[in-house]
Design a protein around this motif. Structure first.
Motif, PDB file in Angstrom:
ATOM      1  N   LEU A  52       6.395  -2.215 -13.401  1.00 34.86           N
ATOM      2  CA  LEU A  52       7.013  -0.892 -13.530  1.00 34.86           C
ATOM      3  C   LEU A  52       6.733  -0.260 -14.895  1.00 34.86           C
ATOM      4  O   LEU A  52       6.744   0.961 -15.028  1.00 34.86           O
ATOM      5  N   TYR A  55       3.515   1.474 -14.291  1.00 36.46           N
ATOM      6  CA  TYR A  55       3.757   2.687 -13.498  1.00 36.46           C
ATOM      7  C   TYR A  55       4.355   3.799 -14.357  1.00 36.46           C
ATOM      8  O   TYR A  55       3.866   4.933 -14.362  1.00 36.46           O
ATOM      9  N   SER A  56       5.403   3.473 -15.094  1.00 35.38           N
ATOM     10  CA  SER A  56       6.078   4.502 -15.886  1.00 35.38           C
ATOM     11  C   SER A  56       5.189   5.006 -17.018  1.00 35.38           C
ATOM     12  O   SER A  56       5.211   6.199 -17.346  1.00 35.38           O
ATOM     13  N   PHE A 127       0.067  -0.640  -7.863  1.00 35.09           N
ATOM     14  CA  PHE A 127       1.020   0.163  -8.638  1.00 35.09           C
ATOM     15  C   PHE A 127       0.316   1.338  -9.303  1.00 35.09           C
ATOM     16  O   PHE A 127       0.874   2.437  -9.398  1.00 35.09           O
ATOM     17  N   CYS A 128      -0.912   1.133  -9.750  1.00 33.83           N
ATOM     18  CA  CYS A 128      -1.688   2.238 -10.317  1.00 33.83           C
ATOM     19  C   CYS A 128      -1.976   3.292  -9.252  1.00 33.83           C
ATOM     20  O   CYS A 128      -1.849   4.496  -9.509  1.00 33.83           O
ATOM     21  N   ALA A 131       1.100   5.393  -8.633  1.00 35.21           N
ATOM     22  CA  ALA A 131       1.331   6.362  -9.702  1.00 35.21           C
ATOM     23  C   ALA A 131       0.413   7.572  -9.556  1.00 35.21           C
ATOM     24  O   ALA A 131       0.851   8.719  -9.725  1.00 35.21           O
ATOM     25  N   SER A 184       4.762  -3.899  -4.288  1.00 34.62           N
ATOM     26  CA  SER A 184       3.636  -2.964  -4.388  1.00 34.62           C
ATOM     27  C   SER A 184       3.610  -2.022  -3.200  1.00 34.62           C
ATOM     28  O   SER A 184       3.422  -0.804  -3.349  1.00 34.62           O
ATOM     29  N   GLN A 187       6.425   0.535  -3.434  1.00 37.33           N
ATOM     30  CA  GLN A 187       6.159   1.598  -4.409  1.00 37.33           C
ATOM     31  C   GLN A 187       5.151   2.605  -3.867  1.00 37.33           C
ATOM     32  O   GLN A 187       5.276   3.814  -4.092  1.00 37.33           O
ATOM     33  N   CYS A 188       4.156   2.131  -3.143  1.00 34.70           N
ATOM     34  CA  CYS A 188       3.179   3.040  -2.533  1.00 34.70           C
ATOM     35  C   CYS A 188       3.830   3.911  -1.469  1.00 34.70           C
ATOM     36  O   CYS A 188       3.517   5.109  -1.346  1.00 34.70           O
TER      37      CYS A 188
END
Length: 540
Positions: A52, A55-56, A127-128, A131, A184, A187-188
């Motif tokens: 995270l 991501y942030s 995660f990239c 984002a 993962s 988050q996607c």
């Protein structure tokens, strides 16, 4: 749009965003409590700290400067075609940051043990990707925020968060062996649904009768793509340079905001298990700050940026606008100060019980309660800093922003050094004390700026930082009673004694709230008329 209309819109946005964040934090709270029963604290440490943070960092560095610049008032040279062109730079910038950060996360950081925490390398890439997907919605987000499309923000983020929670719960129960793939994928899903909601809304909205009535600057969804019209420059130079100033500031602000995670990630001062415990307590302690203080900061930044002309002294502003800005600032300072004091007082006596209920012995034993008690004090500083900085950033000129960047550079360096030193000495508690020192310095700078800003006027909004003496007295008495109650009833005597401890706290809290209601009448009126607009009658 007049000052009163802007205030009403910003207040409505803040109110609904607070409700939205409450739902988010409750869902996340329940989700973390659930996953603690199925996954290890080491896995939680990798997800909540390492991934995270990636991501942030990617999202914040790619969009924060654009948001602050493009949401400024007309003085920044508002031309929506040029604004949209500028906002589309967030995605290629995000791609550049993504490549750099993924390389760092893959090859420069120590990878976790693949036996206990599998699928680390694919998880970094996913995660990239999530984002970058969220960055595609940035032009639409700014348009919606600037035009106060409150329902869109609430619905989009609600659906995305609910979907993320559902995916996590289902996969944790059905396939816990998938490890990092679970988080993962969740988050996607979150980023994808968020983007889809914004796209579908604007496809439906553009060209509609509602858009025509509001004189919306675009008519077709293709108008939201970058283009040049009527031989105008592709970008507004003033807005672009302002964005660059905020970009330098956002880089430093990210270090200050996520400093402890950078120290944990790059200096390995805590193992993954300790990182997981620290992050859980950090999320629990900052829950109120995130679902209450952050929406207020974001919404009223829009208000101050629209009402005040950036870089102009108080005498060069419309006095009606200055008056309402000073009144709002004073009430906001009083509000967040009182909430922060309440959290500090009651957080100290109820940290152990909260952690025992939330995570069992995993969290309530060891340093967990001490961490949460210290964080309760930190929340008070977070509350004040959020409001003071939202005003300062809205009022600063470009030159003042550049000068503040130099100060932020010094704060960033000192914060990182202090974090490392205090963590080496005190463990996770050191991170919190380093944050407190850093936040106190930032508050001092903002208070000095606000004092100088209003010095040549009759307004003194900093009086909002002086609560009524009766409120302070009741808070002090409550602190003593609840601390004594903790020693008598909590937390090894069974549920009956725990309930007695809770009852004592409830009575003390009722006394504090009643005192506030009776003594801070101006603040109560502000909350009724501005922060709870849906409960007030509409003017006819």
């Amino acid at each position: 749009m007049g000052s009163e209309d802007v205030l009403k819109s910003a207040s409505t946005l803040a109110s609904y965003t607070v409700l939205l964040q409450v739902m988010f934090r409750v869902l996340t709270f329940l989700l973390n409590a659930f996953t603690l029963r199925f996954v290890s604290k080491e896995l939680i440490g990798v997800v909540n700290v390492r991934l995270l943070l990636l991501y942030s960092t990617l999202v914040f560095l790619s969009r924060e400067a654009f948001r602050r610049a493009c949401l400024s008032g007309e003085g920044a040279g508002r031309n929506w075609r040029q604004v949209i062109n500028l906002l589309w730079l967030t995605f290629p910038l995000g791609c550049v940051w993504g490549v750099l950060l993924v390389c760092v996360w893959w090859w420069m950081l120590q990878a976790p043990d693949p036996e206990s925490i599998p699928h680390y390398f694919p998880a970094v890439g996913l995660f990239c990707l999530a984002a970058l997907t969220e960055l595609l919605a940035e032009p639409l987000w700014v348009l919606a925020h600037a035009h106060m499309f409150v329902r869109l923000k609430v619905i989009a983020e609600s659906l995305a968060m609910i979907a993320k929670c559902l995916v996590t719960v289902v996969m944790v129960v059905s396939a816990p062996q998938w490890g990092l793939y679970i988080f993962s994928a969740a988050q996607c899903v979150y980023a994808g649904i968020l983007l889809l909601c914004y796209v579908l809304y604007f496809v439906h909205f553009l060209g509609s009768e509602e858009a025509k009535e509001k004189n919306f600057p675009f008519h077709r969804i293709t108008d939201l793509l970058p283009s040049r019209v009527d031989r105008e420059p592709l970008l507004n130079w003033n807005l672009t340079t302002l964005t660059w100033s905020f970009f330098k500031q956002s880089f430093l602000k990210q270090i200050l905001t996520e400093g402890e995670r950078y120290v944990m990630t790059f200096l390995n001062v805590l193992n993954f298990g300790d990182q997981g415990v620290y992050d859980i307590i950090n999320n629990l302690g900052s829950m109120v700050a995130r679902f209450l203080f952050l929406p207020i900061e974001e919404s009223f930044y829009v208000f101050f940026a629209k009402v005040l002309e950036r870089g102009q002294g108080v005498r060069n502003q419309k006095q009606e606008d200055v008056s309402i800005a000073a009144e709002v600032l004073e009430c906001l300072l009083k509000l967040v100060l009182l909430i922060g004091l309440i959290i500090t007082v009651f957080g100290y006596a109820y940290s152990h019980l909260a952690l025992d209920i939330y995570g069992g012995e995993l969290l309530s034993s060891g340093t967990g309660p001490t961490l949460l008690q210290c964080y309760s004090c930190y929340v008070l500083l977070l509350a004040i800093n959020g409001v003071t900085e939202c005003f300062v950033f809205a009022a600063m000129s470009k030159e003042e922003v550049d000068r503040y960047n130099v100060l932020m550079l010094g704060l960033s360096a000192s914060f990182l050094l202090l974090s490392y030193w205090l963590t080496w000495m005190l463990g996770g508690v050191g991170f919190i004390w380093a944050n407190c020192c850093n936040m106190a310095l930032r508050i001092t700078h903002s208070i000095i700026y606000i004092h100088r800003y209003f010095l040549q006027s009759e307004y003194t909004p900093l009086w909002g930082l002086r609560p009524h003496s009766a409120v302070m007295a009741v808070l002090g008495i409550s602190a003593g009673i609840t601390t004594l109650s903790e020693r008598m009833f909590c937390c090894d005597g069974g549920w009956v004694l725990r309930l007695a401890h809770v009852a004592v706290g409830a009575v003390c809290l009722l006394g504090v709230v009643t005192t506030v209601f009776l003594t801070e009448t101006r603040l109560v009126q502000f909350i009724k008329t501005q922060l709870l607009p849906k409960y007030t009658k509409k003017s006819t």
